[in-house]
Scaffold this active site. Structure first.
Site, PDB file in Angstrom:
ATOM      1  N   SER A  20      46.427  53.882  54.310  1.00 33.64           N
ATOM      2  CA  SER A  20      46.424  54.443  55.455  1.00 33.64           C
ATOM      3  C   SER A  20      45.790  53.251  56.374  1.00 33.64           C
ATOM      4  O   SER A  20      46.534  52.351  56.796  1.00 33.64           O
ATOM      5  CB  SER A  20      45.575  55.604  55.841  1.00 33.64           C
ATOM      6  OG  SER A  20      45.805  56.177  57.160  1.00 33.64           O
TER       7      SER A  20
ATOM      8  N   ASP B  68      52.032  40.093  58.383  1.00 38.18           N
ATOM      9  CA  ASP B  68      53.055  39.885  59.271  1.00 38.18           C
ATOM     10  C   ASP B  68      52.737  38.820  60.151  1.00 38.18           C
ATOM     11  O   ASP B  68      53.693  38.234  60.468  1.00 38.18           O
ATOM     12  CB  ASP B  68      53.348  41.170  60.073  1.00 38.18           C
ATOM     13  CG  ASP B  68      54.195  42.344  59.403  1.00 38.18           C
ATOM     14  OD1 ASP B  68      54.482  41.996  58.071  1.00 38.18           O
ATOM     15  OD2 ASP B  68      54.237  43.445  59.792  1.00 38.18           O
TER      16      ASP B  68
ATOM     17  N   LYS C 177      50.506  54.823  52.083  1.00 36.17           N
ATOM     18  CA  LYS C 177      50.156  56.143  52.969  1.00 36.17           C
ATOM     19  C   LYS C 177      50.639  55.556  54.374  1.00 36.17           C
ATOM     20  O   LYS C 177      49.710  54.871  54.987  1.00 36.17           O
ATOM     21  CB  LYS C 177      48.959  56.724  52.695  1.00 36.17           C
ATOM     22  CG  LYS C 177      48.782  57.992  53.990  1.00 36.17           C
ATOM     23  CD  LYS C 177      47.299  58.478  53.842  1.00 36.17           C
ATOM     24  CE  LYS C 177      47.303  59.660  54.894  1.00 36.17           C
ATOM     25  NZ  LYS C 177      47.415  59.157  56.204  1.00 36.17           N
TER      26      LYS C 177
END
Length: 717
Positions: free
Chosen positions: A493, A504, A519
């Site tokens: 999460s 990224d 998740k």
């Protein structure tokens, strides 16, 4: 309404997955009804169901598929081992699965009917258990016990049920014997007598295995009979909501209270973590700094048999009382007195301990840090590697809602650590998220911003398909140096939001298990009392925790089911545990949204990663510790794929000596879910991460990253 990225994976494996147990006759007799649903239960059910259908990201209706899933989920909560109910029971419940639809009108009687049958079956089986424990079992017979419940069906008749229970008892007895032998071996190794001193053998078990099992199952039956309508409603409504996705649930008032305590990292009480062992409430951990810790009389393993309020209140017997009820009696406002009647772990001698409750900071989920000196610079001085262990993304939501400016915050705590690292001249940062199961979405965004400065951190899509980009509002970059984020399959999460953004942006390296948990959804906590009465101060009705959004990385990929893949994977048993999002029931599928506009850093590139991976692999292949991990992985996979264990004692003990797959899973889950606060220790795993950090520093210093990746391995690692 408050957002939660959500809780630890170890907890999501099942609050209600209790014990294995029991069978009975094929006929379904009439059992005495438990207390019927109350008007409050009906109000909760109506409000809960309406909100679930309206707010859940799928916007799906209550249909036959949901009804069937709900029955299956509810039966799994009650009977995960498929040994209480007969197949005929299960078929009968599914034939009536349309009854689930009545929840929308406040009718939860179906849950009470199923639970009534469950209690009846359980009562019957206690007699069978007693009979089986009195039997003499032959452990020289070459037979097998199936430990994978997905590989078996519910028993079809009494004979099949009896046989499964007979094997279960044999398995339990072998496990207890193996545990005792392991404890004795460990005690001998840890006992180091002084020169000339005679070493005494470790103490024998206080109770024989047969007696221990009899007490275990009897206590389990008593606890099940203590389940009240609030707990039953919590199970049933959670079975319904988890049929939409595995993270939507009903949280009873007491569960909401515990959730707020965990998120705020503080409570008022004596500072002891408790658990149920047989019929006793047992001290699992003494929390540093709390009243029990300062008093020093209460010890780990002590059994609490009575609780009294104030200095002169009567002592109430709590043996066989539900753990949640015992906890309520021990907790209380700071400054008040509670008296505990305690029996030490291996004694029947009782003593009274009087403690004054206090506000306690729960340090085990708080960020902690340490600086290590590793390798050597060109001038001979060691590199300074700062390590931050972050078990959760915590936030004192109650204090934040009240407008307090000094509320407990992950970002605030980590920023202080980073400022201190900067003052100390730390060269590289390792952020350890291996046991971080998530927490506050707001904290995940603001903490990630400490490493990125400006730019999108996460994208969030709601049930209408609208995508919103979230940037850190601060925009200040608190750490500009090299960064390594360490993850595991338990990193979930909010952890995946941070790891995905770092990857990224090419801001740092992701090191650890093959992938994180997967998740990629956001839950909202909606107070049912407030929804019912439009009054936040209305009497407590619990809350709906519902999946309302799905989050996406800056590059547009969801982490849902896929997780964040490590740049450099280290050998780890946790990579192979069946605890990922995709292993849960009814997970939301992976998808993508368009990428957000962001500007990557130049801290990482594929060539640099390949070189660091090559050097790390070479070290791991030469490491005896990682070689043991690889052997454990091979044995674990072999045992898990086999789905059964031998009940012939010699074979059982031989396999147990090599690796016990179930015990290894349990150990890893306990390490993740209940790690005690303490100093960050440099074990073989963290040593390898630090070696990667030193390699990373030298590559960055020796040449621009693309060229550095082609260089020879740095020296003096």
């Amino acid at each position: 309404m408050k957002n939660t990225g959500l809780t630890s994976c170890a907890k999501r494996l099942g609050v209600f997955l209790l014990l294995a147990a029991v069978v009975a006759t094929s006929a379904m007799p009439a059992w005495a009804d438990p207390a019927p649903p109350s008007a409050k239960d009906r109000n909760i059910a109506v409000t809960f169901t309406a909100l679930l259908r309206k707010e859940h990201i799928s916007r799906r209706p209550l249909d036959r598929e949901i009804y069937g899933r709900t029955v299956t989920q509810f039966l799994k909560m009650l009977d995960p081992a498929k040994v209480y109910f007969y197949q005929s029971d299960v078929d009968g419940f599914h034939a009536r699965q349309e009854e689930v639809g009545k929840v929308a009108r406040g009718d939860v009687q179906f849950a009470h009917e199923i639970f009534r049958v469950f209690l009846g079956r359980l009562d019957q089986r206690i007699k069978l258990i007693d009979q089986l424990l009195n039997m003499r079992h032959d452990f020289s017979v070459d037979e097998r016990y199936v430990v994978d419940r997905d590989a078996v069906q519910f028993p079809k008749d009494e004979a099949e049920a009896f046989e499964r229970w007979r094997q279960r008892i044999k398995y339990d007895l072998l496990v207890l014997k193996a545990d005792r032998l392991e404890k004795e071996t460990k005690a001998k190794k840890e006992s180091k007598p002084e020169a000339g001193e005679v070493q005494t053998p470790p103490p024998a078990e206080a109770e024989d295995p047969v007696g221990k099992l009899r007490r275990r199952y009897s206590s389990f039956a008593k606890r099940m009979h203590q389940v009240d309508s609030e707990e039953l409603l919590e199970m049933y409504l959670t079975a319904l909501s988890s049929s939409f996705d595995p993270h939507s649930s009903y949280m009873s008032p007491s569960t909401v209270e515990n959730f707020d305590i965990q998120m705020g990292l503080k409570l008022e009480g004596i500072g002891a973590a408790l658990r149920m062992e047989d019929e006793y409430t047992t001290v699992q951990e003494i929390i540093a700094g709390g009243p029990a810790f300062l008093d020093k009389r209460l010890k780990k393993g002590d059994r609490i048999v009575g609780v009294g309020q104030n200095a002169d209140g009567p002592i109430e017997d709590v043996v066989n009382m539900k753990l949640s009820d015992v906890v309520k009696k021990i907790r209380g406002p700071a400054g008040t007195v509670v008296r505990l009647e305690v029996m030490p772990a291996h004694s029947q001698q009782k003593t009274i301990i009087q403690l004054t409750r206090a506000k306690i900071e729960l340090k085990n989920s708080e960020a902690r840090a340490k600086v290590f000196e590793e390798g050597a610079r060109p001038d001979g001085r060691p590199w300074k590697i700062g390590v931050i262990d972050l078990p959760s993304f915590y936030m004192d939501m109650a204090a934040a809602r009240a407008g307090r400016r000094d509320f407990k915050s992950t970002t605030r705590d980590v920023r202080k650590i980073l400022d201190d690292f900067t003052r100390q001249g730390v060269d590289a940062l390792i952020l350890d998220l291996r046991r971080n199961g998530g927490g506050s979405l707001q904290e995940a965004i603001s903490l990630t911003g400490l490493f990125l400065g400006d730019g999108p951190v996460v994208q969030v899509k709601d049930s209408d398909g609208q995508v919103r980009v979230y940037n850190d509002q601060d925009g200040e970059m608190a750490w500009k140096g090299p960064l390594i984020v360490v993850v595991s399959k338990f990193s979930a999460s909010a952890s995946e939001i941070l790891a995905g953004a770092i990857q990224d942006y090419r801001r740092g390296l992701i090191v650890g298990d093959h992938a994180t948990h997967g998740k990629g959804t956001v839950q909202s906590l909606m107070d049912l009392g407030e929804q019912l009465f439009r009054n936040p101060f209305a009497s407590k009705y619990g809350a709906l925790k519902v999946t309302v959004q799905q989050f996406y990385r800056p590059n547009g990929d969801s982490t849902q089911q896929r997780g964040v893949l490590s740049d450099i994977e280290l050998p780890s048993l946790t990579s192979h545990l069946d605890v990922a999002e995709g292993d849960l029931d009814h997970p939301i599928p992976f998808d993508r949204v368009p990428p957000a506009a962001f500007r990557p850093f130049a801290s990482v590139n594929p060539a640099l990663i390949d070189q660091l991976k090559k050097w790390s692999t070479e070290r791991c292949l030469q490491s005896s510790d990682f070689e043991k991990v690889r052997r454990d992985i091979a044995r674990y996979k072999q045992q898990k794929e086999r789905k059964w264990v031998p009940l012939e004692e010699r074979k059982f003990m031989e396999e147990r000596a090599e690796l016990n797959a179930d015990k290894e899973e349990e150990k890893r889950l306990e390490e993740i879910d209940g790690a005690s606060p303490g100093e960050i220790k440099k074990d073989y795993y963290l040593s390898e991460v630090m070696a990667i950090a030193v390699d990373y520093l030298k590559l960055l210093r020796s040449a621009p990253a693309p060229q550095a990746a082609q260089a020879a391995p740095p020296k003096d690692r």
